[in-house]
Every structure is written in C-alpha cells, then in structure tokens.
Design an enzyme around this catalytic site. Structure first.
Site, short mmCIF file in Angstrom:
data_model
loop_
_atom_site.label_atom_id
_atom_site.label_comp_id
_atom_site.label_asym_id
_atom_site.label_seq_id
_atom_site.Cartn_x
_atom_site.Cartn_y
_atom_site.Cartn_z
N GLU A 115 -49.26 4.48 8.78
CA GLU A 115 -49.44 3.17 8.16
C GLU A 115 -48.58 2.17 8.93
OE1 GLU A 115 -48.08 0.93 4.01
OE2 GLU A 115 -48.39 3.11 4.02
N LYS A 156 -53.51 -0.44 2.87
CA LYS A 156 -53.22 0.45 4.00
C LYS A 156 -52.56 1.76 3.60
CE LYS A 156 -49.15 -2.37 5.10
NZ LYS A 156 -49.51 -3.49 4.19
N THR A 157 -51.78 1.75 2.51
CA THR A 157 -51.16 3.00 2.07
C THR A 157 -52.21 4.00 1.62
OG1 THR A 157 -49.09 1.91 1.43
CG2 THR A 157 -49.58 4.03 0.40
#
Length: 776
Positions: A184, A139-140
């Site tokens: 995020e 996700k980062t």
C-alpha cells in the site's frame, strides 16, 4: 511548496551514505524504529524481523501489534530515549515523528544513517517485483485483496498493508518463495514518489491531505512521478477523472471500472447486506461472475481492478473469483463489532467525505431500519479545507453525532472543531446532526436513541472505534436484560436520570430497566449478582440527587403491572413499590379509610418512602406499615411485620442491601368528610410551604437545635444560587432547579450552606437527600 518531510526530518539525507536496498534485504543489522506502534511502522518492523534484522522500537503507547511483535523478537521501549540510537546501525522513523525527537537528535550527532518509513519500504520492495496500490481511498482494502488473490493464486507474494488483516494473518509478511511484493503506497506525505514498482494499481485521486499539499495539482504531480517510475503496467480507474487524465495516454496503461470504454469492465452489480456480486468483462469478453465477500459499490469498483491485475499476472479467473468470495475486510473497514437480530454495529476508517459517502451507502444497503452515525473528524486542516464537502457526505445517515477533531500530529486551528462540520451539515438541510464535544460521552448520545432494527456506524481515522466498542459491550448486557424483563419491560442504554428525578438533574444510567413483576425483578437481582454489576433502584426519583456522571450498572425502575397494583382489604391497603404515595391516600379515601391522608404530601413512590421512612404533616411511613415484602441479594422473597423491622428517622436499614416489592399499610375507618378535610389541609400546606419549582424535597435532616429550613432562613441564605441551582425563597430546606442546573451546581450550593452553618452556628448539617452516582 516545501515538502513537509523536509521540515520534519532534517537527518533523513544520511541514508545516502549506504546502499539501502542491499543493507535491508541482503545483510543483517541492528535497526531501531521510532514510532513503531503505528500501523505503518509496525508492518515495517514485521518485515525487518522476517528479513533477519535485530529490531528495536520505541513509541508512547503499546498496542496489540507491539505485543505481537515483541513475541516475534522486537525489543520495545515505551518512551523515546536518546540512548536507543547508541547501538543502532540504522534509525527509521514515521512521518508523525518530529525532527527534535531525542532518538533522531542522537542519531544525527552519532552520524548514524536515518531513513523515513517509506524510504525503507521502497528499498525492501527493490528486492522483489513490486506492486504498489495507490489512491486517496480504498487502498488498504484493495492492497489486502490483491495480496490475498495472489496468495490464493499460488504466487506466494510478500505484502505490506496499513492495517490489521485477519485473512492475511498480519499486516506485513516477507515470503522467500515468491517474487512479488504487494504494498500500500502512502500519498499523505509525498513519499509515494519514492517507489519504483513494476506495476501500479491507481484507484482515485482527489483533494486530500491539504495540510501537506497546496492543491490538487500538487497531488497529481506526486502520482505522475509514481506512474512515470512504474516499469510495467499501470492499472487505473477510468471512472475517476483525475486518475484517467494522468494514466489514459500511457501505452502500458490498463483501465478498469464501469465505463463502456474500460479494458476490464464490471456490470450487473448486485449489492447485498454483507456482500456484492458482479460480472467482469475483459476487452469485451466475459470472464465470469464474482461474489465478493464484502459490501459496497466502492469495493466492487476496486475489486475489478484486482481482477484486472491478477488476470494480467496469469491467474485463472476461477481462482480469482473463489479468492474474492473468501476475502474478508481489513480491521476497521466495515468491521462488524456487534450483530444481533435487534442491532448491528459497524466500524469504518472512513474520514474523507468521499469515503464517508461510500461507506454510508453500503450501510444503507444492509437494509436496517435506521443508520445512526458517530463521526470523529481527523485533522484540523482537513476539517477546515473540506467542511463544505463534509456537509454533503451524510445524506444516508438518519442521525449523525460529531465529536471533536482527532488532531493526529496537528495543532488546533482557532474556530475549527466538530461543531464546524455540524454547522455545515445543518446548513445543507440535514435535520439529525448534533455536536458532542466530550468524546467519552459519544456512545451515550447514540446509545440512548437506539431502537430495534438500527445500524450504528462509527466513522473516523482516530480512536472513534473505542466508543463503538463500549457501546457494543453494553449492548451485550442490554440484550440479556431484555431477555429477563421481556419486550414489555423497558431496557434503555444511557437513560438520562434527569428525566426520572423530581430535581431534574443527573447523568445517565448505564442500563435503565423497568421490570413489571416480582419474578423479573428477582431475576435481575440474580443476574447482577452473577455478572458483578451494581444495582440501584429508583422510584419516582424524589429525595434523590444524581451526580452528573450518572450511575454505573443497572438502574431498576419497578413500574406497571404488579408494582403499581393497589388492593384494599378491610382497613389495610397493599401497594406495590411503584405506587405513588398519593395514590395510597386516595385509595384510602375511596374505601373510607382514614389516617393515610398525610401521604398526599409525599411526592415519591412507596419504594422510596419505605427506604427513607418518609414523613409529612407530623406522621412517618412506618407508623402505618403492617408488613413489608422484599427481595434479598439472591432474589429470594421475604415478608416481615412491623414488629420485626428496625426503623429510624429517615432511615430504614433493611433496604440498604435488600429490595422492597410491596407494603401493607393500615388506617382506620373514618367519615369521608374528615378524610377530605385532611387531604385538603395537606394540599394547602404543601402549596403554601413548598416551592412549585423542581426540587428533590428537603435537602437536610433537621438538627436537634433548629429545623433546617429555619436555620437556612436565619443564616440569610434564601435565594442564594450557584448557576441554575438556588435556595428556595419559599422554604430554606429546598434547593430548586431554575432550569438546566447541573448536579455539580447543586452540590456546590449544598456545601456552601453546610460551611455557613458550621462557621456561623457550629451546626453540622447532614443531608437528607440521597446523593448517588459518578462525578461528571
């Protein structure tokens, strides 16, 4: 189950007393952040500063981010103190902060509003059209990729990402011009359900953070809440079973992946060393080809989701493709720390088995000879819960060294450590796994096994990257040393000096170098002078005790070629410093030169013998020396005759700051029978008076009143031992290694002998053995 944040953060419900979205995005206030050095909290601090608030923060450490934020206006405190709450109109804290933190306790007493990080972030997002990127892995990078593509597409998004993002300049930014906010979403503590975005990009869902969640069903419940609270489109990975199950029935869901049924489908994937290429189809229609500027199948997969989202927002495909071609990783996401033709060092945040497998596949695709991995498990609970999955995650690593667990905020779990994972890896059949409990030694374990063509990968969410950074810095020096001595002259990192001393103890040499010529040796001296690196010369390693911490700087071992050369000219023998004394004696025998037979009893090389004026059979080195050739501290060569040299018992001062290259020894013509008889006598004396076990030779200088060996015998200390270090029963002035002894044990035994000699006989023993290096 009771959510962990309820246990950690009792004062959190006081945020209900204010309209948090309005408070944070339409007004200006004094806000204090507890735990501001963390990647998530530092990003929030940046947003709040840009929104015009007066922001202070406290933490136990300083980082590059806290330094940067202070330049932007953050008032930073390197401790958590109750008075930090006095002036604050809102206190925000991270999930790592306990409820008894003095700032939170004071805020509760003052009835100040208090909010969790995710609550504050969700409130900030309400001021714009929110896009949340969620998932256990990736996700980062994906949220950074999304923000980058939207920025390049002219949408001026604000963003919040949980890592340093070079291509975005910062991990968080508030842009007044745009209407979108990309964030995020953190699922680790259940606060993902606080978000009410317009769109969500869901990457994957599986068992993780089992310190907080009871099981996968509990995780899916939080994701389901996020999905239900998403007002617009949910973009989801159709190739992930749990994600597809939650999202497939939604009327506003758009799928992406490699499946034939995906709305946005990737095909014709090509994986390269540091990039990937693929084609994208939208509902059966080809959009075009993408060259993604980061490697790995997993990154291709997530990039397809970004293409889907950006396309649905109206960004033209050619702009999306150009953006992805320029995209750069977030910090600690397959981040190259060092690269040369010989070696490649890469750091990655991967700490879950799924992430590790994906990252190792990307590393393997780079095409280097071997992939060497250092891994730091993150959290005891994850290590215990996923130990079997970790066992199968390292198939693409030729070697993996596992250190102990990075606890984060957890307390240890009995029986759970890095060894837990190594045992499972070995059970699974991997033959290259080992455990290193001392974190600070991790880079040594990997560095000493390096070979040309290797890729080194550090994995973990803790501070494992620090060990890779040390290795990278040392490799810079090692490459320069290699350029000096050439490929034939060995250069090794962290070489165990126990392999190079007759005592067989000693920690690593930071840089082990084997020059084979005087010219190379001189260049090494000048290099160390210019780089301010300590330089130590070791021959055969006799009469030497290296401490367990090893030797910092460059350890030079002159050997081969010029340094092992022996030349006879009449009754004189010229020998390089790498030549064994025994070889000089036998060269004399072959040439009919006597008077050198005593050298047969010296275990060391010429260089060490010169340094300590070694002796045996009643003779000493400099009784036979004609001249010495040496290099000074600037690498300049000099020659001095015996008459010009100051020499003492077991000491030759010239070599304290200079470096011998060769020496000329003189004997006299003698009958072969006489030479053989003396050599045999030397051998017999050594055999009967010296132990066969590993030793450094004589430990103590002989006092005036009594030979050291006799003194130790009279004190009744023969066979005295500390661990595997023992006073020889053959000769009291020898300490032997019974196998696996440490330098610390040797030194303790030496001190015991000295103390006994002092108290019982009033004699201060001096060590003859040279003791060097750092404590272990």
């Amino acid at each position: 189950m009771k959510p962990a944040f309820e246990e950690r953060s009792a004062p959190a419900d006081r945020v209900l007393a204010i309209d948090l979205p309005r408070f944070l995005t339409r007004e200006h206030h004094r806000i204090h952040l507890v735990g501001v050095a963390g990647s998530g909290m530092s990003g929030l601090a940046a947003l709040l500063i840009e929104l015009g608030h007066s922001v202070s923060g406290s933490d136990k450490v300083t980082t590059m981010e806290t330094d940067r934020l202070q330049r932007l206006g953050l008032r930073f405190y390197e401790q958590h103190r109750s008075e930090h709450a006095d002036a604050a109109e809102l206190v925000v804290f991270s999930s790592a902060i306990k409820s008894d933190n003095p700032v939170l306790v004071k805020a509760r007493d003052l009835t100040r509003p208090v909010a969790r990080r995710a609550e504050a972030l969700a409130a900030v997002m309400r001021a714009k059209r929110g896009i949340v990127v969620a998932g256990m892995h990736g996700k980062t990078t994906t949220s950074a990729m999304t923000a980058h593509v939207l920025r390049e597409g002219g949408l001026h998004p604000s963003h919040y990402v949980g890592a340093e993002i070079p291509i975005l300049s910062t991990n968080a930014h508030w842009d007044m011009r745009g209407e979108w906010f990309v964030a995020e979403g953190d699922e680790s503590d259940g606060t993902l359900e606080l978000f009410h975005p317009e769109h969500a990009l869901v990457l994957n869902i599986e068992e993780e953070h089992l310190d907080f969640y009871a099981d996968l069903a509990a995780i899916e419940k939080v994701f389901a809440r996020l999905i239900d609270q998403t007002s617009g489109i949910v973009f989801y990975n159709t190739d992930d079973a749990s994600t597809a199950q939650l999202c497939a029935t939604r009327k506003n869901g758009i799928s992406f992946g490699f499946s034939d049924t995906a709305d946005y489908r990737g095909t014709e994937v090509g994986l390269h060393a540091f990039s990937s290429n693929f084609c994208v189809y939208s509902r059966g229609k080809k959009l075009g080809e993408v060259l993604l500027n980061v490697p790995g199948w997993h990154n291709v997969h997530n990039a397809i989701g970004v293409v889907a989202l950006a396309t649905e927002l109206g960004i033209a495909f050619d702009k999306i493709a150009k953006s992805l071609e320029k995209f750069e990783h977030a910090r600690r996401r397959f981040e190259i720390k060092y690269a040369s033709e010989r070696f490649l060092l890469v750091d990655d945040y991967a700490h879950h088995p799924t992430e590790i497998r994906a990252t190792l596949k990307a590393a393997r695709a780079v095409g280097r000879k071997r992939v060497l991995t250092m891994f730091q498990p993150h959290r005891y609970s994850r290590t215990a819960a996923l130990r079997k999955e970790f066992a199968k995650a390292f198939d693409d690593a030729d070697r993996v060294v596992v250190t102990d667990v990075y606890p984060a905020s957890e307390s240890p779990i009995p029986g759970v450590s890095g060894q837990t994972i190594v045992e499972e890896i070995v059970k699974y059949g991997h033959r290259g796994a080992s455990y290193q409990p001392r974190f600070e030694h991790l880079h040594c374990d990997i560095g000493n096994t390096l070979d040309v063509g290797d890729l080194v990968l550090s994995l973990g969410a803790g501070n494992i990257h620090e060990q890779l950074s040390i290795l990278a810095a040392d490799l810079v020096i090692a490459e320069k040393l290699t350029a000096i001595v050439g490929e034939t002259g060995g250069v090794r990192l962290y070489e165990p000096l126990s392999k190079h001393t007759t005592l067989r103890v000693g920690g690593p040499a930071q840089f082990w170098v084997e020059p084979q010529s005087e010219k190379a040796f001189a260049e090494l001296i000048r290099f160390c002078r210019d780089e301010n690196l300590p330089l130590f010369v070791i021959g055969r390693g006799s009469n030497l005790l290296v401490r367990d911490g090893g030797i910092r700087g460059v350890v030079v071992h002159p050997c081969g070629d010029e340094f092992s050369k022996v030349e006879v000219n009449g009754s004189e023998i010229t020998a390089g410093v790498g030549t064994k004394f025994r070889e000089v004696a036998y060269a004399g025998k072959a040439a009919g030169i006597g008077g050198l037979e005593w050298m047969e009893g010296i275990p060391g090389a010429v260089g060490g013998g010169l340094r300590m004026n070694a002796g045996a059979m009643g003779a000493q080195t400099f009784e036979n020396v004609v001249s010495v050739r040496y290099l000074d501290g600037n690498g300049e060569a000099h020659m001095k005759t015996r008459d010009e040299l100051e020499v003492h018992y077991r000491n030759f001062p010239l070599l304290e700051n200079n470096f011998a290259v060769s020496a000329v020894f003189r004997g006299q013509p003698a009958p072969l029978e006489e030479i053989v008889r003396k050599l045999s006598a030397s051998q017999e004396k050594r055999r009967t008076s010296q132990p066969a076990a590993k030793s450094a030779g004589c430990i103590f200088k002989n006092p005036d009143s009594c030979p050291a060996g006799k003194l130790v015998d009279e004190l009744g200390l023969k066979d005295l031992r500390v661990g595997k270090a023992r006073v020889s029963e053959v000769h009291g002035n020898f300490i032997v290694n019974d196998g696996g002894a440490t330098a610390a044990e040797m030194l303790e035994l030496i001190e015991m002998i000295k103390a006994r000699a002092r108290t019982k006989r009033g004699i201060e023993l001096e060590t003859e053995v040279q003791i060097v290096g750092e404590p272990g």
